[in-house]
Design an enzyme around this catalytic site. Sequence first.
Site, PDB file in Angstrom:
ATOM      1  N   SER A 159       3.485  -1.727   0.042  1.00  0.00           N
ATOM      2  CA  SER A 159       1.885  -1.099   0.989  1.00  0.00           C
ATOM      3  C   SER A 159       1.200  -0.300  -0.215  1.00  0.00           C
ATOM      4  O   SER A 159       2.347   0.371  -1.510  1.00  0.00           O
ATOM      5  CB  SER A 159       2.326   0.250   1.327  1.00  0.00           C
ATOM      6  OG  SER A 159       2.689   1.198   1.147  1.00  0.00           O
ATOM      7  N   ASP A 160       0.780   0.237  -0.368  1.00  0.00           N
ATOM      8  CA  ASP A 160      -0.094   1.191  -1.816  1.00  0.00           C
ATOM      9  C   ASP A 160      -0.314   1.722  -1.076  1.00  0.00           C
ATOM     10  O   ASP A 160       0.303   2.160   0.265  1.00  0.00           O
ATOM     11  CB  ASP A 160      -1.555   0.448  -1.339  1.00  0.00           C
ATOM     12  CG  ASP A 160      -2.392   0.875  -3.098  1.00  0.00           C
ATOM     13  OD1 ASP A 160      -3.240   0.520  -3.573  1.00  0.00           O
ATOM     14  OD2 ASP A 160      -1.232   1.503  -3.815  1.00  0.00           O
ATOM     15  N   TRP A 161      -0.625   2.893  -2.376  1.00  0.00           N
ATOM     16  CA  TRP A 161      -0.289   4.604  -1.840  1.00  0.00           C
ATOM     17  C   TRP A 161      -0.556   5.456  -0.580  1.00  0.00           C
ATOM     18  O   TRP A 161      -1.913   5.146  -0.480  1.00  0.00           O
ATOM     19  CB  TRP A 161      -0.460   5.392  -2.867  1.00  0.00           C
ATOM     20  CG  TRP A 161      -0.171   6.731  -3.093  1.00  0.00           C
ATOM     21  CD1 TRP A 161      -0.847   7.792  -2.145  1.00  0.00           C
ATOM     22  CD2 TRP A 161       0.288   7.718  -3.965  1.00  0.00           C
ATOM     23  NE1 TRP A 161      -0.249   9.278  -2.636  1.00  0.00           N
ATOM     24  CE2 TRP A 161       0.288   8.454  -3.415  1.00  0.00           C
ATOM     25  CE3 TRP A 161       1.127   7.271  -4.926  1.00  0.00           C
ATOM     26  CZ2 TRP A 161       0.932   9.764  -4.464  1.00  0.00           C
ATOM     27  CZ3 TRP A 161       1.918   7.632  -5.722  1.00  0.00           C
ATOM     28  CH2 TRP A 161       1.852   9.335  -5.605  1.00  0.00           C
ATOM     29  N   GLY A 162       0.576   5.710   0.890  1.00  0.00           N
ATOM     30  CA  GLY A 162      -0.239   6.188   1.848  1.00  0.00           C
ATOM     31  C   GLY A 162      -1.087   5.484   2.771  1.00  0.00           C
ATOM     32  O   GLY A 162      -1.076   6.356   4.156  1.00  0.00           O
TER      33      GLY A 162
END
Length: 715
Positions: A263-266
Amino acid sequence: MKKEEIKKLVSNMTLEEKIGQLTQIRTSYYNNMNTSGTGTKSKLNINNNQKWMIGTVLGKLDAAMMIEIQKEYLKNNRLGIPLLFMHDIIHGFKTIFPIPLALSCSWDEGLVEKTARISAKEGSSSGYQATFSPMVDIVRDPRWGRVIESYGEDTLLNSLFGAAMVRGYQNNDLKEEDTLISCVKHFAAYGAAEGGRDYNTVDISEYRLRNEYFPPYYEAIKAGAKLVMASFNVLNGVPSTVNRWLLREVLRNEWMFDGTVISDWGAVKELIPHGVAEDSKDAAELSLKAGIDIEMSTTAYFEALPELCKDKNMEKLLDEAVEKVLLLKNECGLFEDPYRGVSTEKEKKTLLRSDFRKVAREAASKSMVLLKNSGVLPLESNKKVALVGPYANNKSILGPWSLDGDLNDVVTIYEGIKNKNIIIEAVETTPFSDINEEDISKLMNKVTTSDVVILALGEEEKQSGEAGSVSKISLESSQVKLLERMKELNKPVIVLLVNGRPLDLTNIINKADAILECWFPGTEGGNSVADILVGDYNPSGRLTMSFPNGVGQIPVYYNNLATGRPKDLLVNEKRYKSQYLDIPNEPLFPFGFGIGYSNFEYSGLTFNKNKIKRNEEIKCSIKVTNKGKYRGIETVQLYMRDKVADTSRPVKELINFKQVEINPNEIEIVDFVISEKQLRYWNTENQYKSDDGVFEFTIGKDSSSGAMFEVTLIS
Ligand code: GLC
């Protein structure tokens, strides 16, 4: 380790240990380094036991830290599974190259690959095994700050350069210690954010995804990228992070991607504000079901999967994801050597090698684009210059994604020019904005004895990059004012632009005698600018993203559709056609544009057939003559138009290009072979095929002109 050994290892793991492998937290969690992250802060709900089960980390470190963290980690990890270290090594590590958008303007695949090879040597020597690069999002909106990371508006170029970066990072074998696992991002179409506002909604047709936005990701995967990063954005109603059509149907089933998805950050927990998840449990379930193998920088998986995996199907998905993460570690030899040969001595010998700096200088020179030259360039050696502006003697020219670049290593524009035999009468670094009248008058008095004024203008680094979207793309008004006042001195004024996006230059184009787009040029930027100013390098860069005729024109890109009322067709129709009442339709500078010190003339177009069958090829050629005084590189571009198809097709599509270096008064015959494969597109029956019919081909120096011919494809 063999695949069956990996499976056995998974079977020996506890549920908690499995979930740990799917969780990525910051490297600083292990040594309390105080480094800023690349995203929002969030509370990590893991306890001191779970800390030693984490699968991968991201963020800054060096060789000594990696060794120390890995040693401590392996002492505490029950099964001795090593940690994998990832980082954003985007356009260089210690030796910083031009931003990717700049690099793409070199149109030089080999050079792009070389920069990735060097980045991998440097990054791996400091303890990393993976990089979140290349980013191959097609970009058509310069208001979006992340255009700096892309290879521009064209599908072919993003495909070629994205694949070149993967080859450079991964080389032939990821077991080699000087390689990096490549992560292609951001899947998908993150660059089409509405309004150019970062993280905003993306809503585009499957037709456009298939024909324009998907190919670069696909080509990077075909080149061997082992990681894919899902993008933050909603894509046609569903956030990419949980978009099963995107991550399962297209990526896994159609493209047969068998690597790891992160996933991307958060982004997993952001499913809650997106409004597709009630809570972390919901977010975790949807993400794992969609195929997110690693959750970056939050702990929804740790919080929710113990409960969710009481369901056998969920536990099966968990095991599949864990296996992917362990296979990733196995790909780069971490089980055989968790330190991958890293040592402080090797790191010291590798970082910022002089041969790496040389490539950085070449890359910056080849990336810069000369947009205007009234003849003032190249500078004659006895000229006295004044160098003024925010970038006159400013080390901050690395760009916002150069996390490990050291400003002390940077050659500024002033230092670069000083290295040449140019007399610098005055050098003044001014503020980016609010340069007041009094200061401008003082500056004018300082430059009176100079022959030429060089204004080093542009944007601050923070105005580009992630979360760096802007509504205006013209230069600060005080910088324009500075230019206007300097012009009152009746001396030639050269404008150097240091920036991360296409700018609206309509308010300076007629005031400057020369404009050189330098982008954020990296560690050797000042030397490269000076090489071009004095003619030691004949500028050869060509734009890979259109420069608009004002922000109101956005999105403007070369491969647009014709519409039913094309302005250039309805020449006698004054009103009822596709146009603006107040500005042209054309960009100020089109895709593929750039000038140099040579003067290349095209003539003598040839082509071998008017009709071809699918098993035949078109052979065409053009004569290019260098009528200038300088040897130079010309990028000959071949465009195609499918005149009648199932769907409306772009008025031009780049299908090939060749770079030739020609001496003054010499000629090169540049030839192309066109196959039916290059005429295919994704049509209304979801097939990738070509249509019978007329195709128009153009060979030229940019997307706005060239020699044209037509060929009919027949069954
Ligand atoms: C950031 C970016 C992504 C980057 C990641 C790790 O938010 O969107 O491109 O690789 O987080 O820093």
